[in-house]
Motif scaffolding. Structure first.
Motif, mmCIF file in Angstrom:
data_model
loop_
_atom_site.group_PDB
_atom_site.id
_atom_site.type_symbol
_atom_site.label_atom_id
_atom_site.label_comp_id
_atom_site.label_asym_id
_atom_site.label_seq_id
_atom_site.Cartn_x
_atom_site.Cartn_y
_atom_site.Cartn_z
ATOM 1 N N LEU A 248 -0.313 8.453 25.954
ATOM 2 C CA LEU A 248 0.855 7.646 26.333
ATOM 3 C C LEU A 248 1.999 8.575 26.763
ATOM 4 N N GLY A 249 2.139 9.683 26.037
ATOM 5 C CA GLY A 249 3.080 10.720 26.450
ATOM 6 C C GLY A 249 4.541 10.458 26.127
ATOM 7 N N ARG A 250 4.843 9.334 25.515
ATOM 8 C CA ARG A 250 6.249 9.062 25.166
ATOM 9 C C ARG A 250 6.599 9.695 23.829
ATOM 10 N N ASN A 251 7.904 9.857 23.575
ATOM 11 C CA ASN A 251 8.354 10.348 22.271
ATOM 12 C C ASN A 251 8.558 9.137 21.362
ATOM 13 N N VAL A 252 7.532 8.819 20.612
ATOM 14 C CA VAL A 252 7.593 7.619 19.758
ATOM 15 C C VAL A 252 6.948 7.891 18.400
ATOM 16 N N ALA A 253 7.308 7.036 17.442
ATOM 17 C CA ALA A 253 6.632 7.027 16.143
ATOM 18 C C ALA A 253 6.134 5.616 15.888
ATOM 19 N N ILE A 254 4.956 5.533 15.263
ATOM 20 C CA ILE A 254 4.532 4.231 14.743
ATOM 21 C C ILE A 254 4.448 4.351 13.230
ATOM 22 N N GLN A 255 4.928 3.299 12.579
ATOM 23 C CA GLN A 255 4.958 3.315 11.119
ATOM 24 C C GLN A 255 4.274 2.070 10.596
ATOM 25 N N GLY A 256 3.484 2.254 9.554
ATOM 26 C CA GLY A 256 2.769 1.107 9.015
ATOM 27 C C GLY A 256 2.328 1.357 7.590
ATOM 28 N N GLU A 257 1.608 0.404 7.058
ATOM 29 C CA GLU A 257 1.159 0.486 5.679
ATOM 30 C C GLU A 257 -0.343 0.741 5.654
ATOM 31 N N ILE A 258 -0.756 1.749 4.885
ATOM 32 C CA ILE A 258 -2.187 1.958 4.656
ATOM 33 C C ILE A 258 -2.535 1.253 3.350
ATOM 34 N N LEU B 41 -1.364 8.484 21.222
ATOM 35 C CA LEU B 41 0.060 8.825 21.375
ATOM 36 C C LEU B 41 0.249 9.908 22.438
ATOM 37 N N LYS B 42 -0.657 10.886 22.442
ATOM 38 C CA LYS B 42 -0.527 11.970 23.428
ATOM 39 C C LYS B 42 -0.760 11.466 24.846
ATOM 40 N N GLY C 50 0.860 -1.183 0.000
ATOM 41 C CA GLY C 50 0.000 0.000 0.000
ATOM 42 C C GLY C 50 0.888 1.221 0.000
ATOM 43 N N THR C 51 0.690 2.073 0.993
ATOM 44 C CA THR C 51 1.559 3.234 1.098
ATOM 45 C C THR C 51 2.002 3.406 2.540
ATOM 46 N N SER C 52 3.242 3.825 2.716
ATOM 47 C CA SER C 52 3.821 3.918 4.053
ATOM 48 C C SER C 52 3.314 5.161 4.786
ATOM 49 N N ALA C 53 2.959 4.997 6.063
ATOM 50 C CA ALA C 53 2.489 6.132 6.862
ATOM 51 C C ALA C 53 3.219 6.151 8.193
ATOM 52 N N THR C 54 3.554 7.345 8.646
ATOM 53 C CA THR C 54 4.219 7.503 9.943
ATOM 54 C C THR C 54 3.408 8.466 10.801
ATOM 55 N N TYR C 55 3.109 8.060 12.023
ATOM 56 C CA TYR C 55 2.436 8.927 12.994
ATOM 57 C C TYR C 55 3.370 9.061 14.185
ATOM 58 N N TYR C 56 3.576 10.286 14.653
ATOM 59 C CA TYR C 56 4.518 10.419 15.771
ATOM 60 C C TYR C 56 4.056 11.432 16.800
ATOM 61 N N HIS C 57 4.640 11.282 17.976
ATOM 62 C CA HIS C 57 4.479 12.249 19.061
ATOM 63 C C HIS C 57 5.885 12.570 19.530
ATOM 64 N N PHE C 58 6.285 13.842 19.377
ATOM 65 C CA PHE C 58 7.651 14.231 19.743
ATOM 66 C C PHE C 58 7.620 15.616 20.367
ATOM 67 N N GLN C 59 8.130 15.718 21.585
ATOM 68 C CA GLN C 59 8.124 16.990 22.311
ATOM 69 C C GLN C 59 6.757 17.667 22.227
ATOM 70 N N GLU C 60 5.747 16.909 22.628
ATOM 71 C CA GLU C 60 4.360 17.386 22.721
ATOM 72 C C GLU C 60 3.693 17.626 21.364
ATOM 73 N N GLU C 61 4.401 17.349 20.282
ATOM 74 C CA GLU C 61 3.795 17.600 18.976
ATOM 75 C C GLU C 61 3.402 16.283 18.299
ATOM 76 N N PHE C 62 2.187 16.293 17.697
ATOM 77 C CA PHE C 62 1.734 15.129 16.939
ATOM 78 C C PHE C 62 1.915 15.412 15.450
ATOM 79 N N GLY C 63 2.389 14.440 14.698
ATOM 80 C CA GLY C 63 2.587 14.658 13.266
ATOM 81 C C GLY C 63 2.193 13.450 12.434
ATOM 82 N N ILE C 64 1.843 13.726 11.181
ATOM 83 C CA ILE C 64 1.454 12.681 10.219
ATOM 84 C C ILE C 64 2.340 12.820 8.987
#
Ligand code: ATP
Ligand code: MN
Ligand code: MN
Length: 342
Positions: free
Chosen positions: A219-229, A216-217, A169-183
């Motif tokens: 949980l509060g950790r600085n992590v990314a999850i990556q997967g396929e849509i 992710l928020k 499919g297509t690769s997607a990354t969702y992250y929480h880093f220093q209080e910021e969420f990103g796609i």
């Protein structure tokens, strides 16, 4: 590091192809790729420049002019029943290229680029749509190929490997880093002002359906999850799947700057799913279980395992990804590349 598409290799063996006088099947000393060569050009022990599939050859170099009608693109092909994955041209046909050891990377020197399918470009949505650079603190998703691992047989003999099905499919990354969420898509991050359209809406739909930002928020950790849509219209939907889904394959610890081990990823997904949420639970890519040392012996055995269906649908599988705490690689099913002409 970008992919070494053109390398110096030494021919390990040549086998005749039944019914063909002018071509032979060549195998190489340091890689597991095989390809068809002109009989007159193939000699055991001699050096070639080997171009992997996905190479886009330099149209300005006359040595490649015979590839003009194939648009200079190297694909998996079947010739007289033999799978051929690449192009090998004797090294001495390239003027000014010095001899070197197996694996010497000539991609840049020979101006070889990687073919990017038009769908993949479309998915990134064009330049105008408020994209940002992919965060420097996250590794982009990528997997080396089994064919280019030099110690593959030792790995199979000595290490445990978790095998998952490779979803196309297509690769997607969702992250929480220093209080910021990103796609992020494969190569870019969506900006706050991104306008959702049919080429990118699934990134946002998946975030909502699995309630990823909240999870992710909380949980509060600085992590990314990556997967396929995967799902309708994405990358040709070769799984022929009716509904969208997001399947996690990697976790990253953004403070350590490291990919998580399969065990750590299991733990992360478990914790995220324990958070009270309106979303449906996160899931990982389908697993084929664990290979214990010695279960498989060779690249050929792995190729067999790469065949089968996607698990999520009855369509032919793209391949598998094998991982443990130290390494990760993909095995692509050649029949899949032939079926879809990629
Ligand atoms: P290459 O680098 O060989 O040219 P590529 O960049 O197009 O190929 P892929 O062949 O798509 O990459 O292989 C890597 C990608 O596979 C990852 O970026 C990820 O999006 C996708 N993928 C799908 N399923 C899995 C899985 N089970 N485990 C890991 N990655 C997976
Ligand atoms: Mn890649
Ligand atoms: Mn892919």
């Amino acid at each position: 590091m970008s992919r070494a598409l053109a390398t110096i290799q030494t021919i390990k063996s040549i086998s005749p192809i039944p019914g063909a006088d002018l071509i032979v099947l060549a195998e190489f000393q340091s890689i597991y790729w095989q390809c068809v060569m002109k009989k007159s050009e193939a000699q055991t022990g001699s050096k070639v420049v080997y171009f992997e599939i996905d190479s886009l050859l330099d149209a300005g170099n006359p040595i490649f002019s015979f590839m003009a009608d194939r648009k200079y693109r190297i694909k998996t092909i079947k010739l007289r029943g033999q799978i051929s994955q690449g192009l090998a041209i004797p090294l001495n046909q390239f003027e000014g290229i010095k001899d070197g050891e197996d694996g010497t990377d000539l991609t840049e020197v020979l101006k070889i680029t990687k073919y990017v399918p038009p769908e993949e470009l479309a998915c990134e949505g064009g330049s105008s749509n408020s994209f940002k650079e992919f965060p420097s603190f996250i590794y982009k998703t990528d997997e080396p190929r089994a064919q280019t691992l030099t110690n593959l047989e030792t790995i199979l003999a000595t290490q445990d490997l978790k095998v998952t099905i490779k979803l196309d499919g297509t690769s997607a990354t969702y992250y929480h880093f220093q209080e910021e969420f990103g796609i992020c898509s494969r190569k870019l991050k969506f900006g706050e002002n991104t306008i959702q359209n049919k080429n990118n809406v699934h990134f946002f739909e998946m975030a909502a359906r699995y309630d990823i930002e909240n999870r992710l928020k909380t949980l509060g950790r600085n992590v990314a999850i990556q997967g396929e849509i995967i799902g309708p219209r994405i990358n040709g939907n070769r799984l022929k799947i009716a509904t969208y889904g997001f399947y996690v394959f990697t976790g990253q610890d953004l403070l350590k700057g490291k990919r998580m081990t399969p065990g750590e990823l299991d733990e992360l997904i478990k914790e995220l799913n324990e958070i009270k949420s309106d979303g449906i639970p996160l899931v990982q890519v389908p697993s084929l279980g664990k290979l214990t040392p010695g279960t498989l012996k060779s690249y050929g055995d792995l190729l067999e395992l790469s065949k089968g269906d996607f698990g999520l649908s009855k369509e032919l599988r793209e391949g598998i990804v094998c991982r443990n705490d130290n390494l990760s690689f993909k095995v692509i099913n050649p029949e899949y590349l032939l079926k879809h002409k990629i």
